[in-house]
Design an enzyme around this catalytic site. Sequence first.
Site: not given
Ligand SMILES: NC(=O)c1ccc[n+]([C@@H]2O[C@H](COP(=O)([O-])OP(=O)(O)OC[C@H]3O[C@@H](n4cnc5c(N)ncnc54)[C@H](OP(=O)(O)O)[C@@H]3O)[C@@H](O)[C@H]2O)c1
Length: 249
Positions: A167, A171
């Site tokens: 991860y 990033k």
């Molecule tokens: N949450 C945090 O604290 C945090 C912090 C820093 C960065 N981020 C980043 O924010 C972004 C969103 O994450 P989140 O926290 O909202 O997580 P999340 O709720 O798990 O959402 C992830 C999304 O990515 C989709 N996805 C995964 N693989 C994919 C693929 N091959 N093609 C298209 N879509 C795909 C998932 O779809 P499915 O539902 O089909 O799996 C889901 O819609 C990510 O890039 C994550 O690394 C999050």
Amino acid sequence: MDTHISPTQRLALVTGANKGIGFAVAEGLLGMGMTVYLGARDTYRGTSAVSALVARGYDARFVQLDVTDQASVDAAAETVAREAGGLDILVNNAGVLATPIHKPSRTSVDEVRATYEINVFGVVAVTNAMLPLLRRSSAARVVNITSNLGSVSLAASNRAFPQLLAYNSSKAALNALTVTYANELRSERILVNAVSPGSVATDQNGHAGALTAAEGALLPIRMATLPPGGPTGTAVTADEDLSHHPLPW
Ligand SMILES: NC(=O)c1ccc[n+]([C@@H]2O[C@H](COP(=O)([O-])OP(=O)(O)OC[C@H]3O[C@@H](n4cnc5c(N)ncnc54)[C@H](OP(=O)(O)O)[C@@H]3O)[C@@H](O)[C@H]2O)c1
């Protein structure tokens, strides 16, 4: 937090928008009056998310988009081209933090590769496919959703930094992609920035984050709606009080 919106910005695409931060970013852009394509790899999850937004009167549209599948990416670009004729905002949000997490020395190449397929190569595939559409916009913006865990500087200065090999390095690579695209596209006034949403309660972290998804969407939305002449090739991160500051590379 202030957001900027150009009257010329009307069309957005958010990847991984069926839930979490991506859904909240889509919801926020729709609330500004935009048409938003919600990309989702799973048709049921994607259409369910879109239906909830359409029921509230928004111009939300589903587009099947698995960022690891070139045919899916190309078909999504064709759909947006046919229906909308262009694109103003691309938010590369889809991302994974695969579990279980192993120590770096026990992480397999396959695990790293699987993460890179989504977090790195997927961004290249989607960005390259959508650029011809973004070039038709007078105020194109690309936002890549990064993480504080992608900061090499923070990792180097903190021995307790989380050791998530796949991860964190994915990033960091995304940050490098961001700067490289920004440098190419600067002369075309396409602004490309990396945004860390902060610690956001989503499925990715078992809802352990400090911010709600709507709060985590604020900075990505701000950077997606930058005014002309705004920054490009930067990384910014949100704080728990919803302020923000540059994310060290
Ligand atoms: N949450 C945090 O604290 C945090 C912090 C820093 C960065 N981020 C980043 O924010 C972004 C969103 O994450 P989140 O926290 O909202 O997580 P999340 O709720 O798990 O959402 C992830 C999304 O990515 C989709 N996805 C995964 N693989 C994919 C693929 N091959 N093609 C298209 N879509 C795909 C998932 O779809 P499915 O539902 O089909 O799996 C889901 O819609 C990510 O890039 C994550 O690394 C999050």
